[in-house]
Design an enzyme around this catalytic site. Structure first.
Site, PDB file in Angstrom:
ATOM      1  N   ALA A  76       0.777  -1.212  -0.241  1.00 59.50           N
ATOM      2  CA  ALA A  76      -0.006  -0.028  -0.026  1.00 59.50           C
ATOM      3  C   ALA A  76       0.768   1.214  -0.062  1.00 59.50           C
ATOM      4  O   ALA A  76       0.754   2.170  -0.637  1.00 59.50           O
ATOM      5  CB  ALA A  76      -0.881  -0.078   1.274  1.00 59.50           C
ATOM      6  N   ILE A  77       2.013   1.205   0.834  1.00 57.75           N
ATOM      7  CA  ILE A  77       2.848   2.445   0.794  1.00 57.75           C
ATOM      8  C   ILE A  77       3.654   2.503  -0.781  1.00 57.75           C
ATOM      9  O   ILE A  77       3.452   3.960  -1.240  1.00 57.75           O
ATOM     10  CB  ILE A  77       3.907   2.246   1.844  1.00 57.75           C
ATOM     11  CG1 ILE A  77       3.360   2.542   3.147  1.00 57.75           C
ATOM     12  CG2 ILE A  77       5.098   3.235   1.873  1.00 57.75           C
ATOM     13  CD1 ILE A  77       4.315   2.488   4.439  1.00 57.75           C
ATOM     14  N   CYS A  79       5.126   6.186  10.853  1.00 55.85           N
ATOM     15  CA  CYS A  79       4.119   6.898  10.822  1.00 55.85           C
ATOM     16  C   CYS A  79       3.708   7.891  12.047  1.00 55.85           C
ATOM     17  O   CYS A  79       3.459   9.114  12.155  1.00 55.85           O
ATOM     18  CB  CYS A  79       2.970   6.424  10.457  1.00 55.85           C
ATOM     19  SG  CYS A  79       2.612   4.726  11.473  1.00 55.85           S
ATOM     20  N   ASN A 133      -2.007   7.011   8.528  1.00 52.06           N
ATOM     21  CA  ASN A 133      -0.520   6.663   8.911  1.00 52.06           C
ATOM     22  C   ASN A 133       0.386   6.325   7.875  1.00 52.06           C
ATOM     23  O   ASN A 133       1.365   6.753   7.474  1.00 52.06           O
ATOM     24  CB  ASN A 133      -0.704   5.295   9.711  1.00 52.06           C
ATOM     25  CG  ASN A 133      -1.630   4.093   9.024  1.00 52.06           C
ATOM     26  OD1 ASN A 133      -2.559   4.625   8.656  1.00 52.06           O
ATOM     27  ND2 ASN A 133      -0.832   2.755   8.980  1.00 52.06           N
TER      28      ASN A 133
END
Length: 314
Positions: free
Chosen positions: A27-28, A140, A280
């Site tokens: 996802a990042i 985060c 985050n």
């Protein structure tokens, strides 16, 4: 056909641009690709992962960017070094990635809690000429809490600092779960480095709530003699600076009871690919893009790398 042949001959970036690569397709990594796609100064030259069927590689390919499932080896096979590489893998892999990339003169922006490079929180550290080319974005929770913790420590005599972050289970991927110990240790070390407070603690909660809760961070401090009015002014100023690159960052509560300060923060994602609750991921990706764009502004002149002052983060 080799990756170099697939990519073709080296294409020089335009004036004031940098060619970048992303390692990691979770996802990042996917959100980084989306942010790079919107950046006026960053050109995505490669997205590298390990799983050829990953959503991250598919997304990058849909945008027209070169991809490889050979990980760091695929990146090293590119026809020329990249100006910037974003490492969105895990803390255990980062040290080896840095060993391989350091001789190439690449700026490595580390989104893992490896604590290998110089710790950076953009609104706190700023930019200045620096020889080191490994930038560590802590975590985060660090990106959310340190702007406030640093501001409070500059204004008040803080005796104790504690940061409690809560992330939705849906936004805590495999790398985050593998790196829980590193997350806590690196965030705590950064709190001490940026505040000067020796007694610090970092806690991470992964919430299974349905629907997923927004990313939240609470900063707890012990500071004799402070007032709510003074604390709120400091906190609001720090938050406003963060919102320049992370518009979803806001203060939801600020209380002073005796010598105890509690600041509640919430971050919602402003992303093409992330859900709103994944603040985050968005806050650390936004910091990474800001670091790369600031670095790019110095290419061809005197390049600048964000870094902490004095000995913090070394």
């Amino acid at each position: 056909m080799t990756l170099a042949e697939t990519l073709g001959p080296a294409r020089p970036g335009g004036a004031g641009t940098a060619t970048v690569a992303v390692i990691g397709t979770g996802a990042i990594g996917r959100d980084l690709v989306a942010k790079i796609h919107r950046s006026p100064v960053l050109e995505c030259g490669l997205v590298a992962g390990r799983n050829p069927d990953s959503a991250g590689l598919r997304y990058a390919a849909e945008l027209g960017y070169p991809t490889t499932a050979d990980g760091i080896d695929g990146l090293l096979a590119a026809p020329r070094p990249f100006d910037v590489v974003f490492d969105a893998t895990n803390a255990m892999s980062h040290a080896e990635h840095w060993r391989l990339l350091e001789p190439l003169g690449t700026l490595l922006v580390d989104l893992t809690p490896s604590k290998v490079g110089r710790m950076v929180v953009p609104t706190v550290t700023g930019t200045r000429p620096q020889a080191g080319r490994n930038v560590n974005l802590i975590s985060c929770g660090g990106q959310a809490s340190i702007p406030v913790a640093h501001a409070l420590a500059e204004r008040f005599a803080i005796e104790y600092l504690e940061v409690v972050s809560t992330v939705a289970s849906e936004s805590a991927g495999r790398a985050t779960r593998l790196n829980l110990d590193e997350y806590v240790a690196t965030t705590q070390a950064a709190l001490t480095a940026f505040s000067g407070v020796r007694d610090t603690k970092a806690i991470l909660n992964i919430s299974p709530a349905v629907p997923p809760a927004n990313f939240r961070t609470a900063v707890h401090a012990v500071a004799p003699g402070c007032t709510l009015e003074a604390v709120r002014a400091v906190v609001d100023e720090a938050a406003e600076r963060v919102r320049a690159h992370q518009p979803g960052y806001r203060v939801t509560a600020c209380t002073v009871t005796g010598d105890r300060i509690v600041v509640a923060l919430e971050v919602t994602a402003h992303s093409d690919v992330l859900p709103r609750y994944a603040g985050n991921l968005d806050i650390i990706d936004s910091a990474a893009i800001l670091v790369a764009e600031q670095y790019t502004a110095g290419l061809g002149a005197s390049a600048t790398v964000p870094a902490v002052g004095s000995e913090a983060g070394r």
